[in-house]
Motif scaffolding. Structure first.
Motif, PDB file in Angstrom:
ATOM      1  N   ASP A  37       0.864  -1.177   0.000  1.00  0.00           N
ATOM      2  CA  ASP A  37       0.000   0.000   0.000  1.00  0.00           C
ATOM      3  C   ASP A  37       0.900   1.226   0.000  1.00  0.00           C
ATOM      4  O   ASP A  37       1.523   1.559   1.015  1.00  0.00           O
ATOM      5  N   GLY A  38       1.006   1.882  -1.154  1.00  0.00           N
ATOM      6  CA  GLY A  38       1.834   3.066  -1.245  1.00  0.00           C
ATOM      7  C   GLY A  38       1.308   4.191  -0.363  1.00  0.00           C
ATOM      8  O   GLY A  38       0.105   4.423  -0.278  1.00  0.00           O
ATOM      9  N   VAL A  39       2.230   4.868   0.305  1.00  0.00           N
ATOM     10  CA  VAL A  39       1.864   5.952   1.221  1.00  0.00           C
ATOM     11  C   VAL A  39       1.747   7.253   0.435  1.00  0.00           C
ATOM     12  O   VAL A  39       2.741   7.747  -0.099  1.00  0.00           O
ATOM     13  N   THR A  40       0.541   7.781   0.355  1.00  0.00           N
ATOM     14  CA  THR A  40       0.310   9.029  -0.386  1.00  0.00           C
ATOM     15  C   THR A  40       1.045  10.170   0.306  1.00  0.00           C
ATOM     16  O   THR A  40       0.823  10.411   1.502  1.00  0.00           O
ATOM     17  N   PRO A  41       1.906  10.890  -0.409  1.00  0.00           N
ATOM     18  CA  PRO A  41       2.668  11.972   0.227  1.00  0.00           C
ATOM     19  C   PRO A  41       1.834  13.240   0.360  1.00  0.00           C
ATOM     20  O   PRO A  41       0.828  13.407  -0.338  1.00  0.00           O
ATOM     21  N   PRO A  42       2.233  14.147   1.251  1.00  0.00           N
ATOM     22  CA  PRO A  42       1.578  15.455   1.300  1.00  0.00           C
ATOM     23  C   PRO A  42       1.920  16.252   0.049  1.00  0.00           C
ATOM     24  O   PRO A  42       2.753  15.837  -0.767  1.00  0.00           O
ATOM     25  N   ARG A  43       1.302  17.401  -0.096  1.00  0.00           N
ATOM     26  CA  ARG A  43       1.537  18.211  -1.297  1.00  0.00           C
ATOM     27  C   ARG A  43       2.939  18.808  -1.331  1.00  0.00           C
ATOM     28  O   ARG A  43       3.408  19.232  -2.378  1.00  0.00           O
ATOM     29  N   SER A  44       3.602  18.860  -0.178  1.00  0.00           N
ATOM     30  CA  SER A  44       4.953  19.416  -0.127  1.00  0.00           C
ATOM     31  C   SER A  44       5.953  18.451  -0.759  1.00  0.00           C
ATOM     32  O   SER A  44       5.618  17.338  -1.144  1.00  0.00           O
ATOM     33  N   THR A  46       8.953  15.793  -1.592  1.00  0.00           N
ATOM     34  CA  THR A  46       9.299  14.476  -1.047  1.00  0.00           C
ATOM     35  C   THR A  46      10.786  14.161  -1.214  1.00  0.00           C
ATOM     36  O   THR A  46      11.236  13.117  -0.740  1.00  0.00           O
ATOM     37  N   GLY A  47      11.504  15.029  -1.880  1.00  0.00           N
ATOM     38  CA  GLY A  47      12.914  14.781  -2.133  1.00  0.00           C
ATOM     39  C   GLY A  47      13.163  13.798  -3.257  1.00  0.00           C
ATOM     40  O   GLY A  47      14.304  13.441  -3.541  1.00  0.00           O
ATOM     41  N   CYS A  48      12.080  13.347  -3.927  1.00  0.00           N
ATOM     42  CA  CYS A  48      12.211  12.304  -4.944  1.00  0.00           C
ATOM     43  C   CYS A  48      11.587  12.748  -6.267  1.00  0.00           C
ATOM     44  O   CYS A  48      10.533  13.403  -6.273  1.00  0.00           O
ATOM     45  N   LEU A  49      12.203  12.355  -7.361  1.00  0.00           N
ATOM     46  CA  LEU A  49      11.678  12.656  -8.694  1.00  0.00           C
ATOM     47  C   LEU A  49      10.556  11.709  -9.096  1.00  0.00           C
ATOM     48  O   LEU A  49       9.857  11.951 -10.075  1.00  0.00           O
ATOM     49  N   HIS A  50      10.390  10.633  -8.331  1.00  0.00           N
ATOM     50  CA  HIS A  50       9.500   9.553  -8.744  1.00  0.00           C
ATOM     51  C   HIS A  50       8.205   9.539  -7.944  1.00  0.00           C
ATOM     52  O   HIS A  50       8.145  10.025  -6.811  1.00  0.00           O
ATOM     53  N   SER A  51       7.192   8.924  -8.538  1.00  0.00           N
ATOM     54  CA  SER A  51       5.885   8.843  -7.900  1.00  0.00           C
ATOM     55  C   SER A  51       5.803   7.638  -6.973  1.00  0.00           C
ATOM     56  O   SER A  51       6.634   6.718  -7.032  1.00  0.00           O
ATOM     57  N   VAL A  52       4.769   7.606  -6.146  1.00  0.00           N
ATOM     58  CA  VAL A  52       4.528   6.440  -5.299  1.00  0.00           C
ATOM     59  C   VAL A  52       4.248   5.190  -6.144  1.00  0.00           C
ATOM     60  O   VAL A  52       4.785   4.118  -5.846  1.00  0.00           O
ATOM     61  N   PRO A  53       3.416   5.269  -7.213  1.00  0.00           N
ATOM     62  CA  PRO A  53       3.234   4.072  -8.048  1.00  0.00           C
ATOM     63  C   PRO A  53       4.546   3.555  -8.654  1.00  0.00           C
ATOM     64  O   PRO A  53       4.710   2.340  -8.810  1.00  0.00           O
ATOM     65  N   THR A  93      19.653  10.144  -7.998  1.00  0.00           N
ATOM     66  CA  THR A  93      18.839  11.277  -8.452  1.00  0.00           C
ATOM     67  C   THR A  93      17.949  11.868  -7.361  1.00  0.00           C
ATOM     68  O   THR A  93      17.427  12.965  -7.534  1.00  0.00           O
ATOM     69  N   CYS A  94      17.770  11.164  -6.253  1.00  0.00           N
ATOM     70  CA  CYS A  94      16.779  11.569  -5.254  1.00  0.00           C
ATOM     71  C   CYS A  94      17.369  11.590  -3.850  1.00  0.00           C
ATOM     72  O   CYS A  94      18.354  10.901  -3.570  1.00  0.00           O
ATOM     73  N   ASP A  95      16.742  12.356  -2.978  1.00  0.00           N
ATOM     74  CA  ASP A  95      17.146  12.442  -1.583  1.00  0.00           C
ATOM     75  C   ASP A  95      16.391  11.380  -0.797  1.00  0.00           C
ATOM     76  O   ASP A  95      15.267  11.605  -0.343  1.00  0.00           O
ATOM     77  N   LEU A  96      17.011  10.229  -0.640  1.00  0.00           N
ATOM     78  CA  LEU A  96      16.337   9.119   0.007  1.00  0.00           C
ATOM     79  C   LEU A  96      16.283   9.266   1.528  1.00  0.00           C
ATOM     80  O   LEU A  96      15.634   8.461   2.194  1.00  0.00           O
ATOM     81  N   SER A  97      16.928  10.302   2.068  1.00  0.00           N
ATOM     82  CA  SER A  97      16.850  10.552   3.502  1.00  0.00           C
ATOM     83  C   SER A  97      15.617  11.370   3.870  1.00  0.00           C
ATOM     84  O   SER A  97      15.298  11.506   5.054  1.00  0.00           O
ATOM     85  N   HIS A  98      14.906  11.899   2.878  1.00  0.00           N
ATOM     86  CA  HIS A  98      13.710  12.704   3.141  1.00  0.00           C
ATOM     87  C   HIS A  98      12.654  11.807   3.805  1.00  0.00           C
ATOM     88  O   HIS A  98      12.431  10.672   3.366  1.00  0.00           O
ATOM     89  N   PRO A  99      11.979  12.296   4.866  1.00  0.00           N
ATOM     90  CA  PRO A  99      11.001  11.438   5.552  1.00  0.00           C
ATOM     91  C   PRO A  99       9.840  10.999   4.682  1.00  0.00           C
ATOM     92  O   PRO A  99       9.166  10.017   5.000  1.00  0.00           O
TER      93      PRO A  99
END
Length: 261
Positions: A37-44, A46-53, A93-99
């Motif tokens: 179950d992918g966790v829907t992020p807030p509108r702010s 996420t530190g990532c270029l990629h989507s939850v899907p 490419t992404c900040d994987l330390s972002h919560p």
């Protein structure tokens, strides 16, 4: 063996962030299921270029491959390796330390002629039905046990309880969270059926109190996973005053996987 899988998005104009698979080896011996179950992020950010899907597809694909091909590797190690593989796909490419880097809840089960092994991380649900009809829920209830104040806002959740000691854990970019999962193994002879549900489907029990876990599995067994999802949607639409849903989404992605031996 009977297997059924239903996965429906909460909104038709948004992609389904859940992932589900059933793997049956060509040998005909054993099998496995994977539900995320992918966790829907807030509108702010996420530190990532990629989507939850994107994330759930990558992680789910890795889990499906490994859980079937590496039958001697424990499920915690399977999850750790799949998280590490997925993280490596976007670490440059992404900040994987972002919560709020893309993440998911996890439910896994793998069966052989001798045993059924399971793993649950965060609020997806696994139900095991014994030969005498007893239904045992496998739950990681750490979120449910947290004080409401710790869940007041996204900022509070991210800074105090998300993937933190004393809080709750999801599969994100740190393989070490696999050790936090609820796990176990039971003899295959003690399991006649099992079902894995994301929380969008588990609402039938957890939010709307339409029945208990035994009632839920009986409904899925008799009328199929699609009927459970349809009933959840009916209850969601009827909850206009949000008596049951509170601050939750009106409609959430809902996935049910059912296996009967």
């Amino acid at each position: 063996m009977r297997t059924e899988l239903v996965s429906e998005p909460g909104q038709q104009d948004r992609p389904n962030e859940d992932f589900a698979s059933i793997g049956l080896p060509a040998s005909g011996q054993g099998g496995a299921l994977v539900v995320l179950d992918g966790v829907t992020p807030p509108r702010s950010a996420t530190g990532c270029l990629h989507s939850v899907p994107w994330y759930t597809a990558r992680l789910g694909g890795a889990l499906t491959e490994m859980i079937i091909s590496l039958t001697d590797v424990p499920l915690t190690e399977i999850l750790a390796r799949a998280i590490a593989r997925t993280a490596s796909a976007h670490a440059d490419t992404c900040d994987l330390s972002h919560p709020r880097t893309p993440q998911a809840t996890v439910a896994l089960a793998r069966w052989s002629p001798e045993t059924v092994a399971y793993l649950v991380l965060s609020d997806s649900v696994l139900l095991l039905r014994s030969p005498d009809g007893t239904v045992t829920p496998v739950l990681d209830d750490r979120i449910a046990r947290l004080p409401r104040a710790s869940l007041a806002t996204d900022a509070v959740v991210d800074s105090t309880v998300r993937n933190k000691e004393g809080g709750f854990f999801t599969a994100a970019a740190d393989p070490a969270v696999a050790a936090r999962a609820v796990t176990g193994t039971v003899p295959r002879a003690e399991v006649r059926a099992l079902a894995a549900l994301t929380d969008g489907a588990a609402r039938w029990v957890e939010k709307f109190r339409a029945g208990d876990w035994a009632d839920c599995l009986a409904l899925v067994r008799k009328e199929g996973p699609g009927t459970l999802v349809e009933r959840v949607r009916t209850l969601e639409r009827a909850d206009g005053d949000r008596r049951f849903l509170g601050r939750g989404k009106t409609h959430d992605d809902a996935t049910v996987v059912y296996v009967e031996f």
